[in-house]
Enzyme design. Structure first.
Site, PDB file in Angstrom:
ATOM      1  N   ASP A  40      13.272   4.311 -13.515  1.00  0.00           N
ATOM      2  CA  ASP A  40      13.420   4.007 -12.082  1.00  0.00           C
ATOM      3  C   ASP A  40      13.992   2.596 -11.918  1.00  0.00           C
ATOM      4  OD1 ASP A  40      13.383   4.259  -9.373  1.00  0.00           O
ATOM      5  OD2 ASP A  40      11.209   4.283  -9.144  1.00  0.00           O
ATOM      6  N   ALA A  55       0.855  -1.185   0.000  1.00  0.00           N
ATOM      7  CA  ALA A  55       0.000   0.000   0.000  1.00  0.00           C
ATOM      8  C   ALA A  55       0.885   1.225   0.000  1.00  0.00           C
ATOM      9  CB  ALA A  55      -0.926   0.008   1.216  1.00  0.00           C
ATOM     10  N   PHE A  70      -0.800   6.296  -3.217  1.00  0.00           N
ATOM     11  CA  PHE A  70      -1.799   6.429  -4.266  1.00  0.00           C
ATOM     12  C   PHE A  70      -2.669   5.186  -4.436  1.00  0.00           C
ATOM     13  CE2 PHE A  70       2.188   8.562  -5.551  1.00  0.00           C
ATOM     14  CZ  PHE A  70       1.788   9.872  -5.344  1.00  0.00           C
ATOM     15  N   GLY A  71      -2.189   4.044  -4.014  1.00  0.00           N
ATOM     16  CA  GLY A  71      -2.976   2.839  -4.215  1.00  0.00           C
ATOM     17  C   GLY A  71      -2.375   1.670  -3.477  1.00  0.00           C
TER      18      GLY A  71
END
Length: 980
Positions: free
Chosen positions: A776, A587, A590-591
């Protein structure tokens, strides 16, 4: 009393005791030799009857209450089951005995040579065995010794024969019953099994074309075709009441029998016109279809409309103009045209045309009509016979507009009201006291002008009328209002006569009262607060898709594809009802990522554990769009072994869910740190919560840990956000340390590190081949699945980057600065070469067993200067020299001098081959050797590699780095934030 009478008495006594007929000899079966005399006696309470294979060779002797069957020369034909019943017995009941006449030359007695059943029913092949001793060697074969079909399910009874269960149409064959007699195989005569389809409906019928038009003398073709699951059906074609004699073509396709009748007419005449009907007849009944054949003298083109050609519509509404076309031959061209009168209306007309054989329906849609769209609209069509047109006149209704002016007529003050609109507006005048913008209902009626002068009345334009109101002398403090109305609406305008002497002005000091000043101050304060909140909202990091797909480039200027414009293939859609959600794996801000079980993913009976990405319920529209963009990018890229692949998605009927592969061993960073702790001991490993499992969850805990920036222990707040299960209780983890023991327990070898490096490089090479930039690349974004297979992903959704100090604030985004290339940090340029730099940092993470990059160096202006000057980290403790050379090549300041991912794959493959040839590199160093390596690394300093700073200054920095290792301090300092 004689013996015979005594026997009858005993049998009768036994029958009364049982209440059913009794057969003598007793027992269910009787086996005799051929030629033997056989006597069957049935005794009942009254008259009894025999039923069975009673041939003329049997003698029947009625001796109530008994009946006796006798044959003096038994043959195999007497084999069978004999039933004795008593019709007069209200209790019913019967007795049965099976007689075997074992004839070695004839082991089988066949009762029927043809058996007919419906598909799905059991089929009994009545071949009775004449010798029960042969039962062990019986079998069922097809004619000429062929074996039965593999899917044929059958059983055998020596009394009745072979039973084929749920017979299929494909099992339509001639069968023989086979038995082994004295070492040889003896078969019965053939039994033809006819399996008929279960006719549950009429035959399928097609008559083409459904409608036919031809010019006299042209060729025509009518095809009548029917199909049925059984061959027993008929098809016929009629012209009116006359049945046509046409040769029939038959075929078998898709397990159905097909019959086709084709009528070819080379030169049609008017006698060929009329109704044609096609009829198919099977066991169920009849099925018919009909069509009309028209023969015309010449080509035709007819245009009609069910609407009125004069249309009136209110402005702003929608209208659909529809034309119906009947034409033969078909249309060559057709179009809608605007014929004016407004020449500035040049928009492309939006229309839809539907074709149905010789008919067309064309609909012109005009939504939200504007005034300039009034006028004539014409539909023009053309075929081989000529052209035709149909024109609509569209007039728009709109409410009046009013303008009032003042003029002098014959020396008298007169108000002039000009009203325009359609339909023609009516005008009234009212007056009210005081100055007001609009008179209310109490206003007095001055004039109702029912005969206003019409100044302009042009088709498709507004109607303009004038109305005059003579007011004589101007009166101060009075308002006149002109009102105009039509069937669409109304409008008005007021007029204030101004008297020069009556002009007054409010004092200046009354314009700014204390109340007004207070209101203005509050409004200004609220405005400032709103601007501040808006600024904070703009500065708040948003969930963004890190992956970018290059559309084109010129030099260092890249153009990226807008992921929102990528198509989404509905083949990825998966029913959300088939997902059974489990625990939350991760978690973030954002989500979250949730473990789930997918039922029917790929195959109907498949059950697969998956990971499901979803946004929080409070997500904004742009974040929802970002998740949808991520889904489109993943579907656009396709599948690869070394990326976390897309399995499906749920985009309808609820929040967007992205279904991906589930990687049971968590992220590579935590895996390396667990292995380091197991190999090197807690005193030399990176910090790890003993209760933390391998998973996806971000947990930010304040705890004791081992400092990651060096090889010395310390205490502080761990700010690295790991990906772990929601519950830290090992009892609730579906993948606890016990579950992973087998995989984690295997010693970590150099070949494992090389495999991780090579697999990530292969995944990055795949992304590069798809023109995709990751942006990333780090060990935390690489997952491990079974077999220690590395897969590249992007888990920004499920990582709490707000509290992860690896992500530094720059502008309104948080960026992984320590993994970024110089051109990305300073110029915001992201390329495949910048991913190569990040991959070099990932290599350093792998071969340091999970240490943080640039150990001991804070992200501040000094860090940026080191990166810009070409500073490179020292060789990790467990990296061979060739691997460190690859890292240094990835960290070249000039992007074009960095290797490609394909070249990196080749170099790593070469290193893996050398590793297999040199046993010394097989296993990683033990705790003692690692300790010395760590110390050596500290002495060498983090500044290993090239640096533009003087050697003396670099050495002092390295010494300071080693000295800091003895001081307990947080792993990452809290001032790692840099704003762009």
């Amino acid at each position: 009393m004689g013996p015979r009478a005594l026997l009858v008495l005993l049998v009768a006594t036994a029958w009364h005791a049982q209440g059913v007929p009794v057969i003598q000899p007793s027992g269910p079966e009787l086996v005799v030799e051929p030629g033997t005399t056989v006597t069957l006696r049935c005794v009942g309470n009254g008259s009894v009857e025999w039923d069975g294979p009673i041939s003329p060779h049997w003698n029947l002797d009625l001796d109530p209450p008994s009946s006796i069957l006798t044959t003096n020369n038994a043959t195999f034909q007497n084999t069978g089951t004999y039933h004795c019943t008593e019709p007069g017995n209200p209790q019913g009941g019967n007795a049965t005995i099976h007689l075997y006449v074992k004839d070695p030359a004839r082991p089988w007695k066949v009762l029927a040579q043809e058996v007919t059943v419906l598909e799905g029913q059991d089929a009994l092949l009545p071949c009775l065995l004449t010798d029960p001793a042969l039962e062990a060697g019986v079998s069922l074969v097809r004619v000429r010794g062929r074996p039965v079909l593999r899917q044929t399910n059958y059983s055998f009874s020596p009394w009745h024969g072979f039973t084929i269960h749920k017979a299929k149409f494909i099992e339509n064959h001639v069968y023989q019953c086979s038995a082994r007699v004295d070492g040889r195989t003896v078969t019965s005569m053939g039994i033809w099994l006819k399996v008929q389809k279960d006719i549950s409906g009429p035959a399928t019928l097609t008559l083409e074309p459904a409608e036919l038009v031809r010019i006299q003398g042209e060729a025509a073709q009518i095809v009548c075709s029917a199909s049925n699951i059984d061959v027993n059906f008929d098809v016929s074609l009629r012209h009116g009441d006359t049945k046509l004699t046409i040769s029939q073509q038959s075929d078998f396709h898709d397990n159905r029998y097909q019959k086709v009748l084709t009528l070819n007419l080379d030169h049609v005449s008017f006698q060929d016109a009329g109704n044609y009907s096609c009829t198919a007849t099977n066991a169920w009944g009849n099925h018919s279809a009909s069509m009309v054949f028209r023969v015309v003298e010449s080509a035709y083109l007819n245009l009609t409309s069910e609407q009125s050609l004069l249309q009136e519509v209110t402005v702003g509404e929608k209208v659909d103009l529809q034309v119906k076309v009947e034409a033969y031959p078909g249309l060559e061209s057709f179009n809608w045209t605007y014929l004016g009168p407004f020449s500035d209306y040049q928009d492309k007309l939006d229309f839809v045309t539907i074709k149905d054989t010789y008919r067309y329906t064309s609909t012109l849609s005009l939504p939200r009509l504007k005034r300039s769209e009034a006028g004539r609209y014409s539909f023009l069509a053309r075929n081989a016979g000529g052209q035709n047109a149909l024109t609509f006149e569209l007039t728009l209704r709109y409410p009046p507009e009013v303008r009032v002016t003042m003029t002098l007529i014959n020396g008298s003050d007169t108000l002039l009201c000009e009203a325009s609109g359609y339909p023609q507006p009516s005008v009234t005048w009212v007056q009210c006291r005081s100055h007001t913008d609009r008179c209310d209902e109490s206003a007095g009626l001055v004039l109702e002008d029912s005969h206003s002068e019409v100044l302009s009345q042009v088709p498709f334009h507004e109607v303009i009328v004038h109305s005059l109101l003579a007011i004589g002398t101007l009166e101060h403090n009075r308002t006149y209002e002109c009102r105009a109305f039509n069937s669409v609406g109304n409008s008005s305008q007021t007029f204030w006569p101004i008297s020069i002497g009556a002009h007054t002005q409010l004092p200046d000091e009354l314009l700014f009262t204390p109340v007004l000043l207070t209101c203005m101050s509050i409004m200004a304060l609220l405005l400032l607060l709103l601007l501040l909140l808006l600024y904070k909202y703009k500065q708040k990091p948003k969930y963004q898709v890190r992956w970018k797909i290059i559309e084109s480039y010129e030099g260092n200027s890249y153009t990226f594809i807008d992921p929102t414009q990528l198509p989404y293939n509905e083949k990825w859609e998966f029913p959300r009802n088939n997902l059974q959600f489990g625990k939350t794996l991760g978690a973030g801000a954002f989500g979250k990522v949730v473990e789930a079980t997918a039922f029917g993913l790929g195959k109907e009976d498949a059950v697969l554990k998956v990971a499901v990405k979803m946004l929080k319920s409070t997500a904004h529209a742009d974040e929802k769009e970002a998740l949808m963009s991520e889904l489109k990018i993943m579907s656009h890229l396709g599948q690869h072994e070394n990326i976390v692949n897309l399995l499906g998605a749920c985009t309808h009927g609820g929040p967007v869910l992205v279904i991906t592969e589930y990687c049971c061993y968590g992220d590579l960073l935590n895996f390396l740190r667990r292995q380091a702790e197991a190999m090197l001991g807690p005193s030399l490993s990176v910090g790890q919560d003993p209760e933390a499992g391998a998973g996806y969850k971000n947990i930010h805990l304040e705890k004791k840990y081992v400092r990651r920036d060096s090889d010395f222990s310390s205490q502080g707040v761990d700010t690295y956000v790991e990906m772990r299960p929601v519950s830290t209780s090992s009892s609730n983890d579906s993948f606890s340390e016990e579950d992973l023991g087998k995989e984690d327990g295997r010693p970590l070898e150099l070949r494992d590190l090389l495999h991780f490096s090579s697999q990530v490089a292969q995944g990055m090479a795949f992304l590069a081949s798809k023109n995709c930039i990751h942006r990333d690349v780090a060990a935390r974004n690489v997952l491990l699945t079974s077999g220690r297979v590395a897969k590249i992903g992007d888990f920004g959704l499920a990582r709490d980057i707000m509290n992860d100090s690896n992500y530094i604030v720059k502008g309104n985004a948080r960026l992984p600065v320590k993994w970024m290339a110089p051109e990305s940090i300073f110029d915001c340029v992201y390329t495949v070469q910048s991913d190569v730099w990040s991959y070099g940092i990932l290599l350093w993470e792998i071969f340091s067993l999970g240490l943080n990059p640039y150990p001991g160096i804070l992200v501040n202006s000094k860090f940026y200067k080191l990166v810009k000057d070409g500073y490179q980290m020292a060789q990790p403790a467990f990296a061979p020299k060739n691997i460190y050379s690859i890292m240094q090549a990835c960290w070249a300041l000039e992007p074009t001098r960095r290797p490609t991912f394909q070249q990196i794959c080749s170099l790593l493959q070469k290193q893996a081959q050398e590793d297999r040839r040199v046993p010394n590199y097989t296993n990683l160093p033990s705790s003692s050797s690692s300790s010395s390596s760590s110390s050596s690394s500290c002495r060498t300093g983090s500044g290993g590699g090239s640096s533009s700073e003087p050697e003396e200054e670099s050495s002092s920095e390295h010494l300071a780095c080693c000295e800091q290792g003895d001081i307990a301090q947080p792993l990452l300092q809290p001032n790692n934030y840099q704003f762009c």
